[in-house]
Scaffold this active site. Structure first.
Site, PDB file in Angstrom:
ATOM      1  N   PHE A 128       0.851  -1.195   0.000  1.00  0.00           N
ATOM      2  CA  PHE A 128       0.000   0.000   0.000  1.00  0.00           C
ATOM      3  C   PHE A 128       0.891   1.251   0.000  1.00  0.00           C
ATOM      4  O   PHE A 128       1.921   1.269   0.671  1.00  0.00           O
ATOM      5  CB  PHE A 128      -0.912  -0.045   1.230  1.00  0.00           C
ATOM      6  CG  PHE A 128      -1.990   0.997   1.193  1.00  0.00           C
ATOM      7  CD1 PHE A 128      -3.056   0.889   0.318  1.00  0.00           C
ATOM      8  CD2 PHE A 128      -1.925   2.097   2.028  1.00  0.00           C
ATOM      9  CE1 PHE A 128      -4.053   1.853   0.276  1.00  0.00           C
ATOM     10  CE2 PHE A 128      -2.913   3.073   1.989  1.00  0.00           C
ATOM     11  CZ  PHE A 128      -3.975   2.948   1.113  1.00  0.00           C
ATOM     12  N   ASP A 205       1.574  -5.284   8.169  1.00  0.00           N
ATOM     13  CA  ASP A 205       0.427  -4.390   8.060  1.00  0.00           C
ATOM     14  C   ASP A 205      -0.808  -5.289   7.939  1.00  0.00           C
ATOM     15  O   ASP A 205      -0.960  -6.018   6.950  1.00  0.00           O
ATOM     16  CB  ASP A 205       0.569  -3.477   6.835  1.00  0.00           C
ATOM     17  CG  ASP A 205      -0.557  -2.444   6.744  1.00  0.00           C
ATOM     18  OD1 ASP A 205      -1.658  -2.714   7.264  1.00  0.00           O
ATOM     19  OD2 ASP A 205      -0.337  -1.384   6.134  1.00  0.00           O
ATOM     20  N   TYR A 230     -11.160   0.956  10.563  1.00  0.00           N
ATOM     21  CA  TYR A 230     -12.383   1.439   9.899  1.00  0.00           C
ATOM     22  C   TYR A 230     -12.836   0.526   8.766  1.00  0.00           C
ATOM     23  O   TYR A 230     -13.831   0.783   8.118  1.00  0.00           O
ATOM     24  CB  TYR A 230     -12.211   2.885   9.379  1.00  0.00           C
ATOM     25  CG  TYR A 230     -10.912   3.147   8.657  1.00  0.00           C
ATOM     26  CD1 TYR A 230     -10.684   2.657   7.379  1.00  0.00           C
ATOM     27  CD2 TYR A 230      -9.899   3.887   9.260  1.00  0.00           C
ATOM     28  CE1 TYR A 230      -9.499   2.887   6.720  1.00  0.00           C
ATOM     29  CE2 TYR A 230      -8.703   4.125   8.614  1.00  0.00           C
ATOM     30  CZ  TYR A 230      -8.505   3.620   7.344  1.00  0.00           C
ATOM     31  OH  TYR A 230      -7.318   3.853   6.701  1.00  0.00           O
ATOM     32  N   LYS A 231     -12.069  -0.552   8.519  1.00  0.00           N
ATOM     33  CA  LYS A 231     -12.478  -1.477   7.453  1.00  0.00           C
ATOM     34  C   LYS A 231     -13.374  -2.561   8.077  1.00  0.00           C
ATOM     35  O   LYS A 231     -14.537  -2.321   8.369  1.00  0.00           O
ATOM     36  CB  LYS A 231     -11.242  -2.092   6.801  1.00  0.00           C
ATOM     37  CG  LYS A 231     -10.305  -1.073   6.154  1.00  0.00           C
ATOM     38  CD  LYS A 231      -9.114  -1.777   5.557  1.00  0.00           C
ATOM     39  CE  LYS A 231      -8.020  -0.817   5.124  1.00  0.00           C
ATOM     40  NZ  LYS A 231      -8.376   0.047   4.013  1.00  0.00           N
TER      41      LYS A 231
HETATM   42  C1  LIG Z   1      -2.580  -1.767   3.757  1.00  0.00           C
HETATM   43  C2  LIG Z   1      -3.017  -0.429   4.254  1.00  0.00           C
HETATM   44  N1  LIG Z   1      -2.254   0.231   5.136  1.00  0.00           N
HETATM   45  C3  LIG Z   1      -2.627   1.437   5.612  1.00  0.00           C
HETATM   46  C4  LIG Z   1      -3.810   2.020   5.203  1.00  0.00           C
HETATM   47  C5  LIG Z   1      -4.278   3.324   5.699  1.00  0.00           C
HETATM   48  O1  LIG Z   1      -3.519   4.121   6.448  1.00  0.00           O
HETATM   49  P1  LIG Z   1      -4.214   5.312   7.224  1.00  0.00           P
HETATM   50  O2  LIG Z   1      -5.205   4.715   8.186  1.00  0.00           O
HETATM   51  O3  LIG Z   1      -3.088   5.988   7.885  1.00  0.00           O
HETATM   52  O4  LIG Z   1      -4.905   6.164   6.206  1.00  0.00           O
HETATM   53  C6  LIG Z   1      -4.635   1.362   4.287  1.00  0.00           C
HETATM   54  C7  LIG Z   1      -5.906   1.950   3.784  1.00  0.00           C
HETATM   55  O5  LIG Z   1      -6.177   3.100   3.788  1.00  0.00           O
HETATM   56  C8  LIG Z   1      -4.212   0.116   3.804  1.00  0.00           C
HETATM   57  O6  LIG Z   1      -4.978  -0.527   2.925  1.00  0.00           O
HETATM   58  N1  LIG Z   2      -8.737   5.150   4.259  1.00  0.00           N
HETATM   59  C1  LIG Z   2      -9.460   5.512   3.197  1.00  0.00           C
HETATM   60  C2  LIG Z   2      -9.960   6.812   3.090  1.00  0.00           C
HETATM   61  O1  LIG Z   2      -9.691   7.689   4.097  1.00  0.00           O
HETATM   62  C3  LIG Z   2     -10.722   7.204   1.981  1.00  0.00           C
HETATM   63  C4  LIG Z   2     -10.992   6.273   0.977  1.00  0.00           C
HETATM   64  C5  LIG Z   2     -10.500   4.984   1.059  1.00  0.00           C
HETATM   65  C6  LIG Z   2      -9.704   4.614   2.141  1.00  0.00           C
HETATM   66  C7  LIG Z   2      -9.117   3.286   2.222  1.00  0.00           C
HETATM   67  O2  LIG Z   2      -9.143   2.699   3.274  1.00  0.00           O
HETATM   68  C8  LIG Z   2      -8.491   2.701   1.042  1.00  0.00           C
HETATM   69  C9  LIG Z   2      -7.967   1.328   1.338  1.00  0.00           C
HETATM   70  N2  LIG Z   2      -6.987   1.272   2.387  1.00  0.00           N
HETATM   71  C10 LIG Z   2      -7.419   0.584   0.157  1.00  0.00           C
HETATM   72  O3  LIG Z   2      -7.002  -0.541   0.339  1.00  0.00           O
HETATM   73  O4  LIG Z   2      -7.438   1.061  -0.959  1.00  0.00           O
END
Ligand SMILES: Cc1ncc(COP(=O)(O)O)c(C=O)c1O
Ligand SMILES: Nc1c(O)cccc1C(=O)C[C@H](N)C(=O)O
Length: 411
Positions: A128, A205, A230-231
């Protein structure tokens, strides 16, 4: 939707032992097809009441007294609960706070500091973006080298690839357990052991696996892990992340953002930073109390259902999506960027076709909500407790309609 497709989905829903849980989620009664639970899970109905009573009673009623009475301990109380319900982690190793990005930074820096003299961080090119950016930032700051593993966008990192690159210069290996694009489910126990054989630490992660795939971090010997809530943990937009640090590493662990809330005695307000004992030292600033409310409702549900049952439903949903894709979409030229083998697949499915960006936009207009991820990937996030088999079938039937509308023929 053809009558066979409809009948199959109806039969799978009728046989699903977890089907009734869907009613507990806000919006499940509407015709909207929600296939994005791995970006933002639906709220539970009980969360509305929890938020209202928090304002009226805990915040409004207790005011500043709330910190001593409950809120100060919430990061570790909720952390332990995530640990036992989802991570296979004994108490005292998980704390909630910050974003995943910030916790990745803190955990990576702490891991590198725990392997002094080693100069490399290993990661894969398809991880990611935030993981890659954080690793690059840490490498710049500390003069480290990033050693990249190349992976196909429809697969993920294998044990053999990790074994090829880890060595005596490796400080930390940073990988996603479930790949955000392909849903590749990495062999975490074997990879963790291989990283240890090289004397390095592993940082997983877990954003796309927590609440979807059962985890056994203690049993696998994992060193460090982070994940978002939040997922599949339905904590709501921007709900805080968690970090796991194995107990054996906690003593002497150095994290790079020493703040007053991770101090051994925050209200002493003394001249220097003395880390709190144990996992609390990973906290930096004031805990995000409001952000941890909804998450507690989902944890209660996961505790009630159990992660093995959640995973069984998740596999059922992804198998169903693959079967429908084969029947309805493969003839139109749609490919699969997700492993067919269930043991190598997380909770989502990514379908490929050059028109998928346009398809996603059209689907959103008719209340069918998947995600689009380059290159050409339509990503279906199937949240086990809030998604029905019928919802998946209705969604994929719509994908077919839109592709036909756009002239797709598979030729
Ligand atoms: C693998 C992974 N790591 C981290 C994040 C997000 O990081 P953050 O919560 O800091 O936006 C996501 C999705 O947004 C993700 O899919
Ligand atoms: N964290 C997100 C956001 O703040 C807005 C839109 C999407 C997301 C996501 O969680 C994307 C996600 N981690 C992904 O795997 O693409």
């Amino acid at each position: 939707m053809t009558s066979t497709t409809h009948e199959t989905a109806a039969r799978l829903d009728a046989e699903d032992p977890l089907a009734s849980y869907r009613d507990r989620f806000v919006g499940s009664e509407t015709p909207l097809v929600y296939l994005d639970g791995n970006s933002l899970g639906r709220p539970l109905r009980t969360t509305g009441e929890r938020l209202r009573s928090f304002v009226d009673q805990e915040w409004g009623g207790r005011l500043i007294r709330g910190w001593d009475e409950a809120w100060m301990d919430l990061p570790t109380v909720v952390g332990d609960r995530i640990g036992s319900a989802c991570l296979g982690a004994a108490p005292g190793q998980v704390v909630v706070g910050d974003s995943t990005t910030v916790l990745l930074y803190k955990a990576l820096r702490a891991g590198v500091a725990a392997r002094p003299g080693r100069t490399e961080v290993v990661l894969d090119r398809d991880n990611f973006p935030t993981d890659r950016y954080v690793a690059a930032g840490v490498a710049d700051e500390l003069g480290l080298t990033l050693r990249w593993i190349d992976v196909d966008t429809s697969a993920g990192v294998t044990l053999e690839q990790v074994q090829e690159v880890v060595g005596e210069e490796t400080a930390v290996v940073l990988l996603s357990h479930v790949a955000y694009r392909s849903a590749w489910l990495a062999d975490a126990p074997a990879i963790t052991a291989a990283v240890h054989d090289a004397g390095a630490l592993v940082l997983w992660d877990l954003s796309h696996s927590v609440g979807s795939v059962p985890l056994e971090l203690d049993a696998w010997g994992v060193d460090l892990a982070v994940g978002c809530t939040y997922k599949y943990l339905n904590g709501g937009p921007g709900s805080p992340a968690f970090v796991y640090v194995a107990e054996r590493l906690l003593d002497g662990l150095r994290q790079p953002i020493p703040g007053w809330m991770g101090h051994a005695d925050p209200f002493a307000m003394g001249p220097g930073w003395t880390p709190a004992p144990g996992i609390r030292r990973m906290i930096s600033g004031t805990p995000p109390v409001v952000g941890m409310l909804a998450l507690q409702d989902m944890l209660a549900l996961v505790e009630e259902v159990g992660m093995e049952a959640v995973r069984a439903k998740s596999v059922g949903l992804t198998e169903h999506a693959l079967a429908l894709t084969e029947d309805l979409l493969a003839p139109l030229g749609v490919g699969l960027a997700t492993p067919r083998e269930a043991r190598r697949r997380g909770g989502h499915v990514t379908l490929t076709h050059p028109a998928m960006r346009e398809v996603t936009a059209r689907l959103w207009e008719v209340d069918v909500i998947p995600d689009y991820r380059d290159p050409g990937g339509l990503r279906l996030g199937l949240s086990p407790l809030s998604t029905s088999y019928d919802e998946v079938a209705r969604g994929l039937a719509r994908v077919r309609d839109v592709l036909l509308d756009l002239g797709a023929s598979g030729a």
